[in-house]
Design a protein around this motif. Sequence first.
Motif, short mmCIF file in Angstrom:
data_model
loop_
_atom_site.label_atom_id
_atom_site.label_comp_id
_atom_site.label_asym_id
_atom_site.label_seq_id
_atom_site.Cartn_x
_atom_site.Cartn_y
_atom_site.Cartn_z
N ARG A 259 -7.96 -18.55 9.68
CA ARG A 259 -8.00 -17.24 9.24
C ARG A 259 -8.89 -17.05 7.99
O ARG A 259 -9.17 -18.02 7.33
CB ARG A 259 -6.57 -16.65 8.72
CG ARG A 259 -5.55 -16.36 9.85
CD ARG A 259 -5.68 -15.24 10.53
NE ARG A 259 -4.43 -15.24 11.64
CZ ARG A 259 -3.22 -14.74 11.25
NH1 ARG A 259 -2.99 -14.65 10.27
NH2 ARG A 259 -2.45 -14.91 12.34
N SER A 362 -7.88 -23.57 22.75
CA SER A 362 -8.64 -22.41 22.52
C SER A 362 -8.11 -21.77 21.06
O SER A 362 -6.92 -21.88 20.76
CB SER A 362 -8.46 -21.21 23.54
OG SER A 362 -6.91 -21.27 23.61
N ARG A 363 -9.12 -20.86 20.62
CA ARG A 363 -8.74 -20.42 19.23
C ARG A 363 -7.39 -19.67 18.94
O ARG A 363 -7.26 -18.81 20.20
CB ARG A 363 -9.92 -19.37 18.90
CG ARG A 363 -9.93 -18.91 17.41
CD ARG A 363 -11.31 -18.10 17.30
NE ARG A 363 -12.30 -18.99 17.14
CZ ARG A 363 -12.69 -19.84 16.30
NH1 ARG A 363 -11.95 -19.99 15.11
NH2 ARG A 363 -13.47 -20.90 16.54
N PRO A 364 -6.66 -19.99 18.35
CA PRO A 364 -5.25 -19.06 18.17
C PRO A 364 -5.70 -17.39 17.88
O PRO A 364 -6.75 -17.17 17.19
CB PRO A 364 -4.77 -19.56 16.81
CG PRO A 364 -5.47 -20.88 16.47
CD PRO A 364 -6.87 -20.82 17.08
N ALA A 365 -4.83 -16.78 18.53
CA ALA A 365 -5.12 -15.20 18.56
C ALA A 365 -4.94 -14.85 16.77
O ALA A 365 -4.22 -15.45 16.41
CB ALA A 365 -4.11 -14.54 19.19
#
Lengths: 365, 365
Positions: A259, A362-365
């Motif tokens: 983040r 895959s990239r975390p949401a």
Amino acid sequence: MRIAAARERKHDERRVAIVPDTVGRLSRLGVEVVLEHGAGAAAGFSDAAYAEQGATLTDLAALAPDLLLAIGPPPGEVLDTVRPGGLVVGLLGLATDDAILEAVAKRGLGAIALELLPRTSRAQSMDVLSSQASLAGYKAVLVGANLLGRIMPLQMTAAGTLTPAQVLVLGAGVAGLQAIATARRLGARVEAFDVRRAAREEVESLGARFLEVPLDAAEGEGGYAAAQSEEYLERQRALLAERVAEADLVVTTAQIPFRQAPRLVSGAMVEAMRPGAVVVDLAADTGGNVEGSRPGEIVETNGVRIVGASNLAAELPTHASQTFARNLANLVELMVTDGELHLDDELVRATLVVDGGEIRWSRPA
Amino acid sequence: MRIAAARERKHDERRVAIVPDTVGRLSRLGVEVVLEHGAGAAAGFSDAAYAEQGATLTDLAALAPDLLLAIGPPPGEVLDTVRPGGLVVGLLGLATDDAILEAVAKRGLGAIALELLPRTSRAQSMDVLSSQASLAGYKAVLVGANLLGRIMPLQMTAAGTLTPAQVLVLGAGVAGLQAIATARRLGARVEAFDVRRAAREEVESLGARFLEVPLDAAEGEGGYAAAQSEEYLERQRALLAERVAEADLVVTTAQIPFRQAPRLVSGAMVEAMRPGAVVVDLAADTGGNVEGSRPGEIVETNGVRIVGASNLAAELPTHASQTFARNLANLVELMVTDGELHLDDELVRATLVVDGGEIRWSRPA
């Protein structure tokens, strides 16, 4: 089976993923240990020091590892030397750029991203994020102290008393705690803040003051809820603003995995600081805890300098390489038995982002 | 009567000879205190802070002091503002250049050279050489630690132990003792050497090891003479060479007033150091304790960096100005009564190198 490390290609990256101390440990797993010529030079490790421990030195083209140990994501020219079916291990920088996954996959290789290691006690000895954050916390205070126009400790002399510097550390994780400890060593008065109230005990055990907005006793059982209230958060911001204005040195260390870093110090708060004060923003690479900080630069505004600290651990390349390489050796010991790779350990599974040419992450949401 | 300080003109000189804290003390002597606009800016003292304490801010041309307080030797443009018969006080740099004497004399002014203050206990509160050397000793360690590829303290972590840095301080005067104290604060193992064996106690009280070649017990009563023998000095050089080679950071602080600094670390000794090691030479301005050091530069040789530290106190301009200005205020209190100059105190006489346009000082043989 061959384990190797190349010289890191990224500008300003002085660390190396294998140090002379770990050559022996790796060799005992029944593998050949190979380093590119000069791979450790910027960290203070000569080719001779590696050779003495039994490593082979070679050119990049002849590296040909089955297991490539790296600090950051290896560029194509380095990936090209990995043997078919080989594996790449390093901090792959997935938080900011995941192009490495495609580069690894299209070559049919595998990749382990160290930043995905669970923060469990079993993984602790392999946790490069922790070992490097600790060094960055130390270095942040040294860099800041070196920019101050004043000394850190109290000094009583024939010319009168010099008061100790006031240091404020925001975020009391691994980096923050090491920053607190270093500032305390140097004799500064230190305050620290963390949204996790549980950090209080560690902060205080280092001789620093934990900043906290007292929960009104009248709130009674509703304490937790009150701590989340808008009014409470407003009082917290006011407290921080006041303490930032009083500080000679502010070190910010708040990061959230995958983040943008939280904004803790606004431009108005910087403006209220004394000329000569210094802010070191350890989160500069991920958006910054401090308004106006820029990665790799020192920005001056109204006589206050904001250091956009970028990859500070790499500025302690000897010790940073030593800890990084030991972390890696601990992980490799989980993966290699009798000269063969085994990828079934849970820690390996948790970090294996490319397996046999296939992207599993895959990239975390 | 008017006491004033101008902005220092020398490149990289960020100190100022009057700070807001000393304005009140000077004013109470029945004088007017005047500063050039921006004189304290580089040290973190705003014009407003001076004005608040009752000082007047003005342009250089209107400074017109009877007593000019300065850090270094003032250039002609500043001397030109001093009133006829006025007096200039500062570190005049006579050790390296005494052209200032002629410049002062030809204007019919007087000058006090702070570097000539006797090292007596009565003069201690005015001793700028001491107050600035102490800050330089602190800063030398910070600068050195900041260049090292390793941290200073012992660190025991999940990734194993990092050993403390080994620091060697040559010369245990004011600067050396502060360097020792700072390196100890940071957690380093510290050794120190001084030709004055009396320094042992102070060195050890700071937690450092005092390096000494033992006098052979058999030498008995002849101990002192033996300590001066060529064979003894040779053993001393050998011991220093060995300890320099083991050090991560060497700080040299040996100065002899009005003489070339003694050469303590030869090129061969630097060559025997580990790559990544750092040497900070506090005597770089007076010829250097270290072969190859150059004032104001960082010279790298075989991976060892030699910092030719020049005027390090000025890199802590806030605290350096505070102590310097307090030293000066203490001296001025000896010289000024009811708004009038009296130059009869023995400390004033000892430092008065130009009196009413007449040069009273010549370089020691």
